[in-house]
Design an enzyme around this catalytic site. Structure first.
Site, PDB file in Angstrom:
ATOM      1  CB  CYS A   1       2.366   0.906   9.726  1.00 14.00           C
ATOM      2  SG  CYS A   1       1.299  -0.481   9.415  1.00 14.00           S
TER       3      CYS A   1
ATOM      4  CD  GLN B   1      -6.102  -1.939   8.381  1.00 12.24           C
ATOM      5  OE1 GLN B   1      -6.756  -2.919   8.735  1.00 12.24           O
ATOM      6  NE2 GLN B   1      -4.800  -1.849   8.595  1.00 12.24           N
TER       7      GLN B   1
ATOM      8  CG  ASN C   1      -4.510   2.738  10.139  1.00 14.94           C
ATOM      9  OD1 ASN C   1      -4.955   3.725   9.557  1.00 14.94           O
ATOM     10  ND2 ASN C   1      -3.449   2.802  10.920  1.00 14.94           N
TER      11      ASN C   1
ATOM     12  CB  THR D   1      11.095 -10.026 -13.522  1.00 13.80           C
ATOM     13  OG1 THR D   1      12.102  -9.961 -14.534  1.00 13.80           O
ATOM     14  CG2 THR D   1      10.598 -11.449 -13.381  1.00 13.80           C
TER      15      THR D   1
ATOM     16  CB  ALA E   1      -1.361  -9.261  -0.632  1.00  9.11           C
TER      17      ALA E   1
ATOM     18  CB  ALA F   1      -0.933  -0.012   1.203  1.00 12.00           C
TER      19      ALA F   1
END
Ligand code: PLP
Length: 378
Positions: free
Chosen positions: A317, A182, A154, A230, A203, A73
């Site tokens: 976080c 969230q 959050n 990639t 995820a 995110a």
């Protein structure tokens, strides 16, 4: 291996074993480079990435071509902001931002503000962290280029009326950035139907792996992506599978999680005198239980519970920075409530037994802390 009861699902979720099995498959068997489609290995990887795009689109009502994979995110937020700001190279950009956005967004916005690239118009919240739509409408009428409103908070779990917010922003000619980190997979979010310009997901907040997320835009928005490199096929496949499972299971899962959360709240309310539940009582994430025991310092309680219950004071976080919660400050909660706040986050694998044990551990920790404080005062 820690054995504490895990009640910090806002910070991260365990990977669903079904997701993990698919991720494992893409690491060991379908390990091709999705850009090397001259052979079957690459072709299979490319097929899996395309399938993940479709699953993300199905969960969030988005076109697969509008899904841009990122490392999570935080990167998606930076990418979206950079794109929205670069649209106006000739002038200062006006951004409306709620005061309770995640640090990842606030810090990125602050960087642009310091360089004079943007002017920020703050959108205040009330004591439940709810947005005042009249203020938003007024700010929009002054002429803003971008509106940033998260889908759900959050810390206290308050859910925002994104469909209405997006409508107001669009009417005023502004783009809308929605941090759905969230909320995605927990509440219905419809990128196209709501008219969201930039939708952010990650995820690891929905039982998928860490280090993968997406920025989702409508197909008419050109992200000017040239060479993406990639692709992180295992991560992307994990995100896609997590989205597929959320689409199929979130309705039932969230009802059960809410029932367990309410049971935990009741157990705590019955045993802890003076407990206050924070966040919007009407519109709150089903797994969120943010409460305060005024005058009982949360850091002491967390330390006491360390071996028994994994919980948080809120803003997880922030790399362990102990600067207090900007969300609780924005809600203008008293210092006693801010300092006594604890955040519990349940998950789909949380059991009833864990709920009962956690309630008992938390009650004991708070009772013991109160007794120590009392002894010190006497
Ligand atoms: N936005 C919100 C609302 C969050 O809760 C978080 C993480 O807690 C982030 C953004 C950052 O997510 P990521 O870890 O995927 O960078």
């Amino acid at each position: 291996m820690p054995s504490a009861i895990y009640l910090d699902h806002h910070a991260t979720t365990p990977v669903d074993p079904r997701v993990a099995a698919l991720v494992m498959h893409t690491m060991t068997t379908a390990f091709g480079n999705a850009n090397s489609t001259e052979h079957m290995y690459g072709e299979e990887a490319a097929h899996l990435v395309a399938q993940a795009r479709r699953e993300i689109g199905l969960l969030l009502d988005a076109h697969p071509n509008g899904v841009h994979f990122t490392s999570g995110a935080s990167e998606s937020i930076r990418m979206a902001l950079a794109h929205a700001i670069d649209e106006h190279p000739e002038r200062t950009v006006h951004i409306a931002v709620t005061t309770v956005e995640h640090r990842a967004l606030l810090d990125a916005v602050a960087t642009y503000e310091h360089t004079g690239r943007v002017i920020v118009h703050w959108l205040p919240v009330d004591e439940y962290a709810r947005l005042d739509l009249a203020v938003l409408e007024h700010v929009c009428s002054q002429g803003v280029d971008l509106v940033c409103v998260m889908a759900a908070n959050n810390e206290v779990g308050t859910i925002y009326p994104i469909e209405v917010v997006a409508h107001l922003a669009t009417q005023a000619g502004a783009k809308i950035l929605v941090d759905g980190t969230q909320a995605a997979g927990r509440v219905p979010l419809q990128s196209n139907a709501f008219g969201i310009s930039y939708l952010i997901i990650s995820a690891h907040k929905m039982y998928g792996p860490k280090g993968v997320g997406a920025l989702i835009v409508p197909t008419h928005i050109d992200m000017h992506v040239t060479h993406e490199g990639t692709p992180n096929v295992p991560g992307i496949v994990g995100l896609g599978e997590a989205c597929r499972l959320r689409r199929l299971e979130m309705g039932e899962d969230e009802l059960q999680i809410a029932a367990k959360r309410d049971k935990l709240a009741l157990l705590l309310q019955n045993t802890i005198q003076g407990i206050v539940i924070n966040g919007d009582p009407e519109n709150r994430l089903s797994h969120n239980l943010h409460f305060a025991v005024p005058d009982v310092p949360n850091d002491v309680v967390i330390a006491r519970l360390r071996r028994y219950v994994a919980l948080s004071s809120g803003s997880a976080c922030m790399s362990g920075a102990q600067t207090g919660s900007h969300v609780l400050r924005a809600m203008r909660l008293s210092t006693a409530i801010q300092e006594g706040s604890l955040r519990l986050g349940l998950g789909k694998f949380t059991t009833d037994t864990e709920i009962e044990m956690a309630a008992s551990y938390i009650t004991d920790a708070i009772t013991a802390t109160r007794a120590t404080l009392q002894a010190v005062r006497n």
